[in-house]
Motif scaffolding. Structure first.
Motif, PDB file in Angstrom:
ATOM      1  N   LYS A 251      11.796   2.989  11.050  1.00  0.00           N
ATOM      2  CA  LYS A 251      12.443   1.485  11.136  1.00  0.00           C
ATOM      3  C   LYS A 251      12.256   1.139  12.637  1.00  0.00           C
ATOM      4  O   LYS A 251      11.941  -0.156  12.878  1.00  0.00           O
ATOM      5  CB  LYS A 251      13.875   1.679  10.845  1.00  0.00           C
ATOM      6  CG  LYS A 251      14.172   1.675   9.308  1.00  0.00           C
ATOM      7  CD  LYS A 251      15.755   1.587   9.074  1.00  0.00           C
ATOM      8  CE  LYS A 251      15.832   1.884   7.618  1.00  0.00           C
ATOM      9  NZ  LYS A 251      17.464   1.803   7.399  1.00  0.00           N
ATOM     10  N   ASP A 252      12.312   1.845  13.607  1.00  0.00           N
ATOM     11  CA  ASP A 252      12.538   1.417  14.934  1.00  0.00           C
ATOM     12  C   ASP A 252      11.279   1.061  15.428  1.00  0.00           C
ATOM     13  O   ASP A 252      11.267   0.050  16.493  1.00  0.00           O
ATOM     14  CB  ASP A 252      12.782   2.826  15.867  1.00  0.00           C
ATOM     15  CG  ASP A 252      14.086   3.638  15.210  1.00  0.00           C
ATOM     16  OD1 ASP A 252      15.283   2.992  15.438  1.00  0.00           O
ATOM     17  OD2 ASP A 252      13.864   4.540  14.677  1.00  0.00           O
ATOM     18  N   THR A 253      10.219   1.305  14.811  1.00  0.00           N
ATOM     19  CA  THR A 253       8.736   0.977  15.203  1.00  0.00           C
ATOM     20  C   THR A 253       8.522  -0.598  14.873  1.00  0.00           C
ATOM     21  O   THR A 253       8.392  -1.592  15.764  1.00  0.00           O
ATOM     22  CB  THR A 253       7.533   1.689  14.834  1.00  0.00           C
ATOM     23  OG1 THR A 253       8.020   3.074  15.046  1.00  0.00           O
ATOM     24  CG2 THR A 253       6.212   1.364  15.403  1.00  0.00           C
ATOM     25  N   ILE A 254       9.189  -1.018  13.784  1.00  0.00           N
ATOM     26  CA  ILE A 254       9.031  -2.201  13.206  1.00  0.00           C
ATOM     27  C   ILE A 254      10.099  -3.288  13.920  1.00  0.00           C
ATOM     28  O   ILE A 254       9.648  -4.432  14.398  1.00  0.00           O
ATOM     29  CB  ILE A 254       8.941  -2.502  11.933  1.00  0.00           C
ATOM     30  CG1 ILE A 254       7.930  -1.613  10.924  1.00  0.00           C
ATOM     31  CG2 ILE A 254       8.980  -3.850  11.355  1.00  0.00           C
ATOM     32  CD1 ILE A 254       6.456  -1.837  11.355  1.00  0.00           C
ATOM     33  N   THR A 255      11.200  -2.793  14.037  1.00  0.00           N
ATOM     34  CA  THR A 255      12.063  -3.601  14.771  1.00  0.00           C
ATOM     35  C   THR A 255      11.954  -3.821  16.125  1.00  0.00           C
ATOM     36  O   THR A 255      12.232  -5.143  16.606  1.00  0.00           O
ATOM     37  CB  THR A 255      13.522  -3.083  14.342  1.00  0.00           C
ATOM     38  OG1 THR A 255      13.700  -1.691  14.997  1.00  0.00           O
ATOM     39  CG2 THR A 255      13.804  -3.075  12.829  1.00  0.00           C
ATOM     40  N   LEU A 256      11.330  -2.869  16.920  1.00  0.00           N
ATOM     41  CA  LEU A 256      11.277  -3.026  18.100  1.00  0.00           C
ATOM     42  C   LEU A 256       9.927  -4.053  18.371  1.00  0.00           C
ATOM     43  O   LEU A 256       9.972  -4.928  19.283  1.00  0.00           O
ATOM     44  CB  LEU A 256      10.696  -1.667  18.952  1.00  0.00           C
ATOM     45  CG  LEU A 256      10.405  -1.564  20.361  1.00  0.00           C
ATOM     46  CD1 LEU A 256      11.688  -2.235  21.146  1.00  0.00           C
ATOM     47  CD2 LEU A 256      10.168  -0.463  20.877  1.00  0.00           C
ATOM     48  N   GLY A 257       8.855  -4.025  17.414  1.00  0.00           N
ATOM     49  CA  GLY A 257       7.825  -4.880  17.513  1.00  0.00           C
ATOM     50  C   GLY A 257       8.309  -6.326  17.208  1.00  0.00           C
ATOM     51  O   GLY A 257       7.960  -7.259  17.872  1.00  0.00           O
ATOM     52  N   CYS A 258       9.183  -6.469  16.358  1.00  0.00           N
ATOM     53  CA  CYS A 258       9.817  -7.894  16.009  1.00  0.00           C
ATOM     54  C   CYS A 258      10.707  -8.576  17.007  1.00  0.00           C
ATOM     55  O   CYS A 258      10.439  -9.672  17.119  1.00  0.00           O
ATOM     56  CB  CYS A 258      10.692  -7.875  14.688  1.00  0.00           C
ATOM     57  SG  CYS A 258       9.693  -7.377  13.106  1.00  0.00           S
ATOM     58  N   LEU A 259      11.359  -7.696  17.637  1.00  0.00           N
ATOM     59  CA  LEU A 259      12.334  -7.905  18.749  1.00  0.00           C
ATOM     60  C   LEU A 259      11.378  -8.474  19.894  1.00  0.00           C
ATOM     61  O   LEU A 259      11.612  -9.419  20.628  1.00  0.00           O
ATOM     62  CB  LEU A 259      13.085  -6.727  19.377  1.00  0.00           C
ATOM     63  CG  LEU A 259      14.107  -7.063  20.349  1.00  0.00           C
ATOM     64  CD1 LEU A 259      15.207  -7.918  19.795  1.00  0.00           C
ATOM     65  CD2 LEU A 259      14.669  -5.661  20.722  1.00  0.00           C
ATOM     66  N   GLY A 260      10.158  -7.768  20.264  1.00  0.00           N
ATOM     67  CA  GLY A 260       9.424  -8.329  21.406  1.00  0.00           C
ATOM     68  C   GLY A 260       8.754  -9.490  21.056  1.00  0.00           C
ATOM     69  O   GLY A 260       8.673 -10.475  21.806  1.00  0.00           O
ATOM     70  N   MET A 261       8.268  -9.827  19.611  1.00  0.00           N
ATOM     71  CA  MET A 261       7.644 -10.877  19.322  1.00  0.00           C
ATOM     72  C   MET A 261       8.760 -12.192  19.460  1.00  0.00           C
ATOM     73  O   MET A 261       8.669 -13.388  19.733  1.00  0.00           O
ATOM     74  CB  MET A 261       7.189 -10.857  17.775  1.00  0.00           C
ATOM     75  CG  MET A 261       6.100  -9.928  17.719  1.00  0.00           C
ATOM     76  SD  MET A 261       5.694  -9.680  15.981  1.00  0.00           S
ATOM     77  CE  MET A 261       4.522  -8.413  16.054  1.00  0.00           C
ATOM     78  N   ALA A 262       9.976 -11.869  18.719  1.00  0.00           N
ATOM     79  CA  ALA A 262      11.016 -12.941  18.794  1.00  0.00           C
ATOM     80  C   ALA A 262      11.311 -13.369  20.230  1.00  0.00           C
ATOM     81  O   ALA A 262      11.488 -14.529  20.400  1.00  0.00           O
ATOM     82  CB  ALA A 262      12.140 -12.462  18.266  1.00  0.00           C
ATOM     83  N   THR A 263      11.455 -12.457  21.241  1.00  0.00           N
ATOM     84  CA  THR A 263      11.658 -12.565  22.664  1.00  0.00           C
ATOM     85  C   THR A 263      10.495 -13.746  22.992  1.00  0.00           C
ATOM     86  O   THR A 263      10.975 -14.807  23.682  1.00  0.00           O
ATOM     87  CB  THR A 263      11.756 -11.378  23.393  1.00  0.00           C
ATOM     88  OG1 THR A 263      12.676 -10.576  23.139  1.00  0.00           O
ATOM     89  CG2 THR A 263      12.046 -12.001  24.927  1.00  0.00           C
ATOM     90  N   PHE A 264       9.191 -13.335  23.003  1.00  0.00           N
ATOM     91  CA  PHE A 264       8.255 -14.188  23.481  1.00  0.00           C
ATOM     92  C   PHE A 264       8.036 -15.548  22.725  1.00  0.00           C
ATOM     93  O   PHE A 264       7.807 -16.452  23.467  1.00  0.00           O
ATOM     94  CB  PHE A 264       6.749 -13.584  23.158  1.00  0.00           C
ATOM     95  CG  PHE A 264       5.596 -14.163  23.447  1.00  0.00           C
ATOM     96  CD1 PHE A 264       5.167 -14.177  25.072  1.00  0.00           C
ATOM     97  CD2 PHE A 264       4.716 -14.969  22.579  1.00  0.00           C
ATOM     98  CE1 PHE A 264       4.168 -14.981  25.302  1.00  0.00           C
ATOM     99  CE2 PHE A 264       3.709 -15.477  23.138  1.00  0.00           C
ATOM    100  CZ  PHE A 264       3.327 -15.498  24.458  1.00  0.00           C
ATOM    101  N   GLN A 265       8.341 -15.759  21.320  1.00  0.00           N
ATOM    102  CA  GLN A 265       8.341 -16.687  20.897  1.00  0.00           C
ATOM    103  C   GLN A 265       9.610 -17.907  21.303  1.00  0.00           C
ATOM    104  O   GLN A 265       9.373 -19.093  21.373  1.00  0.00           O
ATOM    105  CB  GLN A 265       8.261 -16.746  19.186  1.00  0.00           C
ATOM    106  CG  GLN A 265       7.410 -15.768  18.692  1.00  0.00           C
ATOM    107  CD  GLN A 265       5.773 -16.112  19.372  1.00  0.00           C
ATOM    108  OE1 GLN A 265       5.581 -17.511  19.426  1.00  0.00           O
ATOM    109  NE2 GLN A 265       4.885 -15.225  19.459  1.00  0.00           N
ATOM    110  N   ILE A 266      10.644 -17.259  21.491  1.00  0.00           N
ATOM    111  CA  ILE A 266      11.802 -17.970  21.972  1.00  0.00           C
ATOM    112  C   ILE A 266      11.607 -18.614  23.271  1.00  0.00           C
ATOM    113  O   ILE A 266      11.734 -19.877  23.706  1.00  0.00           O
ATOM    114  CB  ILE A 266      13.074 -17.224  21.936  1.00  0.00           C
ATOM    115  CG1 ILE A 266      13.492 -17.061  20.574  1.00  0.00           C
ATOM    116  CG2 ILE A 266      14.064 -17.909  22.780  1.00  0.00           C
ATOM    117  CD1 ILE A 266      14.688 -16.092  20.363  1.00  0.00           C
ATOM    118  N   PHE A 267      10.944 -17.745  24.109  1.00  0.00           N
ATOM    119  CA  PHE A 267      10.360 -18.140  25.591  1.00  0.00           C
ATOM    120  C   PHE A 267       9.383 -19.367  25.432  1.00  0.00           C
ATOM    121  O   PHE A 267       9.724 -20.255  26.186  1.00  0.00           O
ATOM    122  CB  PHE A 267       9.989 -17.166  26.333  1.00  0.00           C
ATOM    123  CG  PHE A 267       9.423 -17.618  27.818  1.00  0.00           C
ATOM    124  CD1 PHE A 267      10.236 -17.820  28.613  1.00  0.00           C
ATOM    125  CD2 PHE A 267       8.022 -17.583  27.924  1.00  0.00           C
ATOM    126  CE1 PHE A 267       9.670 -17.981  29.945  1.00  0.00           C
ATOM    127  CE2 PHE A 267       7.635 -17.807  29.311  1.00  0.00           C
ATOM    128  CZ  PHE A 267       8.467 -18.041  30.088  1.00  0.00           C
TER     129      PHE A 267
END
Length: 444
Positions: A184-200
């Motif tokens: 799970k941690d691999t997918i959630t970490l990837g999603c977290l990085g993507m969300a941060t970039f897209q919000i920026f």
């Protein structure tokens, strides 16, 4: 491991590196090019090591329940009947009509968050012939994409800090290990990085596109469906981040000073509302249930799931009330970021985690003690404030609800890149000759 790992994995790995070589010029510059392949490689190597550790050290575990006793049955269903395989992919984890012969064998079929990982693995299995190592490598690639975007978020603003930001995003040992495998941690970490970039890009750089909005929605949904508590701690921090950046765009210092408290209150209110909406479909994470959920989770991990691990810890009494949970906040943050201490290590993996925690502790103390009061002013910069709010809030959340070091080292990996980024930024600010304007927008 079986014959597929020796035949399919080299082919899939070769394709991954060919594709990476083709796209590298479009996502790197002369500085970041040096990090691209090393970062990708440590993710893939980490994915392979996780599989070996679970097979030969633990003798099984979640990663095999997701794949060998999970996605492989969906892959077999596709071979028997594409219709059955598609039903399993689209299933919510409860409806097994017409596919019971497969669903009954899947370990996590009745656990929707875990079954989400099974379904992602099953989609990858279609391209890897259900080869564990190849599917795990694709998990690692997904996380790499997300963390590359995370890296770009801060590199675009602070290109001179590329080394420290690269360490934060790619080379923290516990993160590239536990955040690379078929977990799970691999997918959630990837999603977290993507969300941060897209919000920026959408709300701060103000360059919204259909693709970016779609990626933000998909990454947020990934967090929501797999580990909702990550989304519940990320949303408030992200909302405040956007508000502070927009406040910083004002030219008048007097207006900034007057408006600042109102912006914080408005951001806090919006964050509270977002949290309510995000948790309304999951009663365990409603505001009035968080303390009870934390108590039940902590005691389950400490005394049931982790009872044989020899790595339990306690912070004090949790009685299921919000007050008792908040009272443990300092201890919870400390245990998540700076423990286990060296003398608390009970096995080789805990010892490695203890050395990493010690390095973080010494670095944090150096910045706080040696770099004067500028550090505290620097903490109010939008980027630093965002990274600190999320990492400390998340540290509190997992520290107070885990009670087992072996589990905590996995649960805490989303906070680690953010916390290290905050250290890198505070160290940079404290080295500047000019005074820090806490409301000045960072250039990008």
């Amino acid at each position: 491991m079986d014959y597929r790992d020796f035949i399919v994995f080299p082919i899939v790995a070769g394709v991954i590196y060919i594709v990476a070589y083709v796209i590298r010029p479009s996502v790197t510059d002369e500085v970041t090019r040096r990090y691209f392949f090393p970062a990708l490689t440590v993710k893939i190597v980490g994915a392979l090591i996780v599989g070996l550790v679970y097979q030969f050290y633990y003798g099984g575990g979640d990663t095999f329940n997701y794949h060998t006793y999970g996605s492989r049955y969906i892959w077999e269903a596709f071979w028997d009947s594409p219709e059955s395989g598609l039903k399993l992919i689209l299933s919510d984890g409860y409806d097994d009509r017409g596919v019971y012969r497969y669903a009954s064998k899947i370990a996590f079929f009745r656990d929707p968050p875990s079954y989400s990982i099974v379904k992602i693995a099953a989609i990858f299995d279609l391209f890897t012939f259900s080869c564990y190592s190849a599917t795990a490598a694709l998990f690692a690639v997904f996380c790499f994409v997300g963390m590359w975007q995370f890296f770009q978020t801060f590199y675009q603003q602070y290109p001179h800090l590329h080394k420290g930001l690269a360490i934060a995003a790619f080379f923290i040992p516990s993160v590239f290990f536990w955040g690379s495998g078929l977990l799970k941690d691999t997918i959630t970490l990837g999603c977290l990085g993507m969300a941060t970039f897209q919000i920026f890009q959408i709300f701060i750089v103000k360059q919204p596109t259909f693709w970016r909005v779609t990626m933000l929605l998909l990454s947020s949904y990934g967090l929501y469906s797999i580990k909702i508590y990550i989304l519940l701690t990320f949303l408030p921090a992200a909302i405040v981040w956007v508000f502070l950046f927009n406040l910083g765009a004002l030219r008048s210092q007097a207006i900034k000073t007057i408006i600042f408290p109102f912006v914080i209150c408005a951001a806090g209110g919006l964050a509270y509302f977002a949290t309510l909406k995000a948790s309304e479909d999951n009663p365990k994470y409603a505001i009035n249930s968080l303390a009870r959920t934390a108590q039940e989770t902590a005691y389950d991990i400490r005394f049931q799931t982790g009872r044989d691990a020899g790595s339990g810890y306690t912070l004090g009494e949790l009685d299921g009330t919000l007050g008792s949970m908040i009272a443990l906040a300092p201890q919870a943050i400390n245990v998540s970021i700076f423990r286990p201490y060296l003398w608390e290590a009970k096995n080789p993996f805990m010892l490695l985690s203890a050395f990493e925690s010690l390095a973080l502790l010494l670095t944090t103390l150096y910045i706080l003690v040696k770099r004067n009061l500028k550090v505290f002013s620097a903490a109010l910069y939008p980027n630093t404030f965002f990274a600190l709010v999320f990492s400390l809030t998340f540290a509190f959340a997992v520290g107070v609800s885990t009670y087992n070091f072996g589990t905590l080292v996995r649960y805490k990996i989303p906070l680690m890149p953010f916390f290290v980024v905050s250290l890198v930024l505070m160290l940079d600010y404290s080295n500047r000759d000019r005074n820090v304007d806490v409301l000045e927008p960072t250039e990008y």
